[in-house]
Design an enzyme around this catalytic site. Sequence first.
Site: not given
Length: 263
Positions: A40, A245
């Site tokens: 990711s 993230h």
Amino acid sequence: MRLSRFLAAASALLLTAALALFGAGSAHAAGPVYVALGDSYSSGVGSGSYDSASGSCYRSTKAYPALWAAAHTPSGFSFTACSGAKTTDVINSQLGPLSSATTLVSISIGGNDAGFSDVMTTCVLYSDSTCLSRINTARAYATNTLPGQLDAVYNAITAKAPAALVVVLGYPHFYKLGTTCIGLSETKRAAINSAADLLDDTTAKRAADHGFTFADVRSTFTGHELCSGSAWLHSLTYPTYESYHPTASGQSGGYLPAFAAAA
């Protein structure tokens, strides 16, 4: 007649030289053949602007591979990085575009194998001691098991793209320490950063042993960790899959410069 033959030979020689020159120039002008692999952090989760065709892989036009490709116009660009990917997923699902013609590969991988998502969940929800216990489990995995899994991925990349420059990207520190910050304790934050260091150091060592280049993003993220006041990482957020993230700024200001310097 002799002059005619000389002129003909000279013309042929000049033509050959010209073709070689322009041919070499064309080859030089052609951009790299670039394949972006990984998890990711490479697909761009957290940066938004997802390609709907990528489904739950959440590949973003704001991810560093897409940004680099847009700026450098490679002659070929394949983007197979996927949210949630582990080392086995890269081997089984992402290597299709690689070939002897591939000249550049990027990859970030290993965080999911070591269970970093579960580490963050545990540390957010539970006590310092429970957090540290889960981190110690992840550290043991990163030390004892992950190196062999990275070797398998790197060997597979080399087998399919033997001429490629392979750039392995690491993970940033998540937290700025020594600051007043609502949420996780300083103990938890320091332990999480230390685990990220171990993951990066393990990855860098395996990359070097395979002749790959390691791009360390800890320096580019310095001053932009969580609790810094100018974070390039999401904390716990909605949608939850974007939590912890990089933001779009983290991709363009943190990952892209590190990759560009190595590529």
